[in-house]
Design a protein around this motif. Sequence first.
Motif, mmCIF file in Angstrom:
data_model
loop_
_atom_site.group_PDB
_atom_site.id
_atom_site.type_symbol
_atom_site.label_atom_id
_atom_site.label_comp_id
_atom_site.label_asym_id
_atom_site.label_seq_id
_atom_site.Cartn_x
_atom_site.Cartn_y
_atom_site.Cartn_z
ATOM 1 N N UNK A 1 0.852 -1.178 0.000
ATOM 2 C CA UNK A 1 0.000 0.000 0.000
ATOM 3 C C UNK A 1 0.894 1.236 0.000
ATOM 4 N N UNK A 2 0.604 2.154 -0.881
ATOM 5 C CA UNK A 2 1.399 3.376 -0.944
ATOM 6 C C UNK A 2 0.906 4.351 0.122
ATOM 7 N N UNK A 3 1.824 4.856 0.892
ATOM 8 C CA UNK A 3 1.482 5.919 1.846
ATOM 9 C C UNK A 3 2.688 6.838 1.982
ATOM 10 N N UNK A 4 2.444 8.136 1.889
ATOM 11 C CA UNK A 4 3.546 9.094 1.853
ATOM 12 C C UNK A 4 3.920 9.569 3.262
ATOM 13 N N UNK A 5 4.482 8.644 4.047
ATOM 14 C CA UNK A 5 4.942 9.014 5.390
ATOM 15 C C UNK A 5 5.919 10.182 5.348
ATOM 16 N N UNK A 6 6.780 10.171 4.335
ATOM 17 C CA UNK A 6 7.905 11.119 4.312
ATOM 18 C C UNK A 6 7.456 12.565 4.119
ATOM 19 N N UNK A 7 6.209 12.770 3.701
ATOM 20 C CA UNK A 7 5.668 14.129 3.621
ATOM 21 C C UNK A 7 5.013 14.553 4.930
ATOM 22 N N UNK A 8 5.141 13.728 5.934
ATOM 23 C CA UNK A 8 4.589 14.075 7.243
ATOM 24 C C UNK A 8 3.129 13.695 7.410
ATOM 25 N N UNK A 9 2.619 12.875 6.504
ATOM 26 C CA UNK A 9 1.208 12.473 6.576
ATOM 27 C C UNK A 9 1.094 11.231 7.459
ATOM 28 N N UNK A 10 0.288 11.335 8.520
ATOM 29 C CA UNK A 10 0.112 10.191 9.418
ATOM 30 C C UNK A 10 -0.718 9.107 8.737
ATOM 31 N N UNK A 11 -0.440 7.862 9.051
ATOM 32 C CA UNK A 11 -1.282 6.748 8.613
ATOM 33 C C UNK A 11 -2.254 6.462 9.744
ATOM 34 N N UNK A 12 -3.527 6.767 9.522
ATOM 35 C CA UNK A 12 -4.525 6.682 10.584
ATOM 36 C C UNK A 12 -5.177 5.300 10.550
#
Length: 170
Positions: free
Chosen positions: A41-52
């Motif tokens: 699953x793609x999730x852009x942690x590195x942009x500071x977006x939390x995975x909720x």
Amino acid sequence: MVICTHGHVDHIGNLAMFSTGCPNKLMIVGCDIAQSPDRFLAHDFRSGIAYELDEFVRIVHTPGHSSDDVTVLVRTSSGPLFEAMKAEGESEITVAVAGDLFESEADFNADGDAQWMSRSANSEVQTDQRKRILHKSQAVVPGHGPAFRVKPEFQRSLVWRKCDNRLLAC
Ligand SMILES: [Zn+2]
């Protein structure tokens, strides 16, 4: 669901034990998220977006110890950890399951910085992330020791500085 804060072998050495028998498991290792069997699953942690995960649990990128470290922030109002960590009058606390962002409460001893910094890939980045998490949580579950309460003297060690024209614990 299995969440590993980062990929060091002392934290993921038994990960293979979870690889069978749970067909729809969610597996998170650092910034990588996989839904079995082989779906990433793609999730852009590195942009500071939390995975909720839900309204109580979110995962945030906290690099420094390694480039891909994450911390699990849990809002809780019951259970043994809440009872052990809450201060008088608190009905809810946020607990940071921080992996090696904090190795133990001994990080805050006089010689503590030298210890955790010696195992850090980027101690400057990790210092900033430690400050951020100390401001978001009332208790920390570190990578190598029992849970501890975030004490005022830990937060007082923070250096405030100007970021984007706002005062932040950067
Ligand atoms: Zn580690």
